[in-house]
Design a protein around this motif. Structure first.
Motif, PDB file in Angstrom:
ATOM      1  N   GLN A 192       0.808  -1.207   0.000  1.00 22.54           N
ATOM      2  CA  GLN A 192       0.000   0.000   0.000  1.00 22.54           C
ATOM      3  C   GLN A 192       0.848   1.267   0.000  1.00 22.54           C
ATOM      4  O   GLN A 192       2.019   1.245   0.398  1.00 22.54           O
ATOM      5  N   CYS A 193       0.221   2.366  -0.420  1.00 28.95           N
ATOM      6  CA  CYS A 193       0.720   3.717  -0.185  1.00 28.95           C
ATOM      7  C   CYS A 193      -0.426   4.475   0.460  1.00 28.95           C
ATOM      8  O   CYS A 193      -1.480   4.659  -0.166  1.00 28.95           O
ATOM      9  N   LEU A 194      -0.225   4.888   1.709  1.00 24.27           N
ATOM     10  CA  LEU A 194      -1.289   5.480   2.506  1.00 24.27           C
ATOM     11  C   LEU A 194      -1.084   6.978   2.669  1.00 24.27           C
ATOM     12  O   LEU A 194       0.006   7.423   3.051  1.00 24.27           O
ATOM     13  N   ALA A 195      -2.134   7.752   2.389  1.00 26.26           N
ATOM     14  CA  ALA A 195      -2.100   9.198   2.598  1.00 26.26           C
ATOM     15  C   ALA A 195      -2.318   9.498   4.078  1.00 26.26           C
ATOM     16  O   ALA A 195      -2.720   8.628   4.855  1.00 26.26           O
ATOM     17  N   ARG A 217      -8.369   9.678   2.498  1.00 25.00           N
ATOM     18  CA  ARG A 217      -8.416   9.113   1.149  1.00 25.00           C
ATOM     19  C   ARG A 217      -8.044   7.637   1.159  1.00 25.00           C
ATOM     20  O   ARG A 217      -7.202   7.202   1.941  1.00 25.00           O
ATOM     21  N   ASP A 218      -8.676   6.875   0.278  1.00 21.91           N
ATOM     22  CA  ASP A 218      -8.348   5.451   0.194  1.00 21.91           C
ATOM     23  C   ASP A 218      -6.896   5.273  -0.226  1.00 21.91           C
ATOM     24  O   ASP A 218      -6.409   5.990  -1.112  1.00 21.91           O
ATOM     25  N   PRO A 219      -6.190   4.326   0.379  1.00 17.60           N
ATOM     26  CA  PRO A 219      -4.811   4.083  -0.045  1.00 17.60           C
ATOM     27  C   PRO A 219      -4.768   3.437  -1.419  1.00 17.60           C
ATOM     28  O   PRO A 219      -5.755   2.857  -1.881  1.00 17.60           O
ATOM     29  N   VAL A 220      -3.634   3.554  -2.062  1.00 17.43           N
ATOM     30  CA  VAL A 220      -3.374   2.787  -3.276  1.00 17.43           C
ATOM     31  C   VAL A 220      -2.922   1.399  -2.815  1.00 17.43           C
ATOM     32  O   VAL A 220      -1.986   1.283  -2.021  1.00 17.43           O
ATOM     33  N   VAL A 235       1.556   5.967   7.508  1.00 15.50           N
ATOM     34  CA  VAL A 235       1.432   6.723   6.261  1.00 15.50           C
ATOM     35  C   VAL A 235       2.576   6.304   5.339  1.00 15.50           C
ATOM     36  O   VAL A 235       3.576   5.741   5.782  1.00 15.50           O
ATOM     37  N   GLY A 236       2.417   6.610   4.047  1.00 14.69           N
ATOM     38  CA  GLY A 236       3.468   6.292   3.089  1.00 14.69           C
ATOM     39  C   GLY A 236       3.428   4.839   2.654  1.00 14.69           C
ATOM     40  O   GLY A 236       2.381   4.183   2.668  1.00 14.69           O
ATOM     41  N   LEU A 237       4.567   4.335   2.267  1.00 18.27           N
ATOM     42  CA  LEU A 237       4.673   2.977   1.752  1.00 18.27           C
ATOM     43  C   LEU A 237       4.682   1.966   2.895  1.00 18.27           C
ATOM     44  O   LEU A 237       5.388   2.144   3.892  1.00 18.27           O
ATOM     45  N   ALA A 238       3.902   0.907   2.732  1.00 14.62           N
ATOM     46  CA  ALA A 238       3.818  -0.132   3.759  1.00 14.62           C
ATOM     47  C   ALA A 238       3.286  -1.400   3.111  1.00 14.62           C
ATOM     48  O   ALA A 238       2.822  -1.389   1.963  1.00 14.62           O
ATOM     49  N   ASP A 271      -2.464  14.200  -6.406  1.00  8.78           N
ATOM     50  CA  ASP A 271      -3.356  13.052  -6.290  1.00  8.78           C
ATOM     51  C   ASP A 271      -2.640  11.777  -6.723  1.00  8.78           C
ATOM     52  O   ASP A 271      -1.714  11.802  -7.545  1.00  8.78           O
ATOM     53  N   ALA A 272      -3.092  10.670  -6.175  1.00  7.82           N
ATOM     54  CA  ALA A 272      -2.509   9.377  -6.529  1.00  7.82           C
ATOM     55  C   ALA A 272      -2.788   9.053  -7.993  1.00  7.82           C
ATOM     56  O   ALA A 272      -3.835   9.443  -8.531  1.00  7.82           O
TER      57      ALA A 272
END
Length: 401
Positions: free
Chosen positions: A223-226, A230-233, A277-280, A329-330
């Motif tokens: 994931q990439c979390l804001a 907002r929904d994560p990618v 938040v961020g990459l996980a 935006d993602a």
């Protein structure tokens, strides 16, 4: 070989500042190629020119002394001095560097956008016992676990049901110099004997009940979390092979859309509860007897070894992180058909030699993509072939002499 190293390709004009990527392995190579797809320039900090990512045409390479993880902070500060007034996105690919950057983030925040959770969150989720406690408190399925800090703790093993797996609880390079990251034990007595030796090297270990199933029952959600609602990618995949088998890293993996509807929401909920938040990412194993996905361990503040499998299947997480760092935006996800299989060539060859058949193979239409070889970025694979040929020649000469 020297001519191969000197091969250079002109970078296309990039939009926005270069991303700074730390690390030189296949993970970092996948990140560089993912960013290049989005026309993002990459400045790479790594310990050696001989590492796969450092050989890519998509990076501007800078070597630093990575013999100690904390050296990365000085290297990043020195690199930033070349670009005064320019604050750039930082993407990490190695766990030890996440801890070092997190601990000294105040030195770097002026020059880099650090997509990191709070220092407490990083420390909590990088420590396996503290992660386990947080997941258990939240009602998530996790293996029963015991922390072993001394011989006196060995009695607690009697409360577990074998087989078992032993792991270091946190970041322990000294331990990993002597023992693997995970050790499978088929009995409590065997685990107790093994732990007696391990405790001489480390006083912070965990023992977990083994979740049954072959490597193809291991899933992951990247994931990439804001930092808002907002929904994560998200991207959900599953392993096809691991090396070493059962306890090792990803050797071959594929998209797993059949599990996405379950794993993406679970992963999002846990990470939001923990302030990530961020990459996980989160690794799971399907437990057939209880019909549930069991949380195994998270990845925090960095990309995963097999992160590029998401990009290959239309979910470019490094680009999402880059855009998030710039306040944009993602990017939209673009599903790919047929699905792509990502493989680590050496690990996959070793796993295939040990067990030819994959228990739950991907669809026959899936296309296999080698983590090293790309037609438009051939040097990492070509130099790897040269390195291996030279090593075989050296061994052969040694035997003759």
């Amino acid at each position: 070989m020297k001519r191969l190293r000197q091969l250079s390709f002109r970078r296309p004009p990039a939009e926005g500042p270069a991303a700074v990527v730390v690390g030189g392995g296949l993970n970092a190579l996948g990140v560089a190629r993912s960013l290049a797809r989005a026309n993002v320039a990459v400045d790479l900090l790594a310990g050696s020119r001989d590492m796969p990512a450092a050989r890519s045409r998509h990076v501007k390479f800078r070597r630093y002394d990575d013999s100690r993880s904390e050296n990365v902070v000085d290297a990043l500060a020195d690199w930033a001095a070349r670009y005064p007034g320019l604050r750039r996105p930082l993407i990490l690919t190695e766990e030890e560097k996440v801890a070092a950057v997190s601990e000294q983030r105040t030195r770097l925040e002026q020059d880099y956008v650090l997509l990191l959770p709070s220092e407490d969150t990083v420390d909590r989720l990088l420590h396996k016992d503290r992660f386990h406690a947080a997941a258990e408190a939240g009602g998530y399925a996790v293996p029963r676990t015991r922390r072993i800090r001394s011989v006196a703790d060995l009695d607690s093993l009697s409360t577990l049901v074998p087989p078992l797996v032993i792991k270091p609880a946190g970041r322990q390079p000294e331990f990993l110099a002597h023992f693997p990251r995970a050790t499978y034990m088929d009995s409590i007595d065997a685990a107790r004997d093994r732990l007696q030796h391990m405790l001489a090297v480390s006083d912070d270990l965990i023992v977990q009940e083994w979740v049954g199933g072959d490597d193809s029952t291991i899933y992951f959600c990247l994931q990439c979390l804001a930092d808002d609602d907002r929904d994560p990618v998200s991207f959900v995949g599953r392993k096809l092979r691991a090396w070493p088998r059962q306890t090792g890293g990803t050797a071959r993996c594929v998209a797993a859309p059949e599990a996405a509807a379950v794993l993406a929401p679970i992963t999002t909920r846990f990470f939001r509860e923990q302030g990530v938040v961020g990459l996980a990412g989160m690794e799971y194993k399907w437990r057939a007897d209880t019909q549930e996905y069991v949380m195994i361990e998270p990845t925090i503040g960095r990309t995963d070894h097999q992160e590029e499998v998401a990009t290959l299947n239309g979910v470019n997480l490094p680009w999402a992180a880059y855009r998030q760092a710039l306040g944009l935006d993602a990017p939209r996800t673009m599903p790919v058909a047929p699905v792509r299989i990502w493989k680590d060539p050496m690990a996959d060859a070793n796993a295939a030699a040990a067990q030819t058949e994959i228990a739950r193979p991907a669809a026959s239409s899936a296309r296999v993509v080698d983590a090293l070889w790309r037609r438009n970025d051939p040097v990492p694979a070509l130099l790897d072939l040269c390195d291996r040929a030279r090593a075989r020649f050296t061994r052969a000469v040694g035997r003759v002499s």
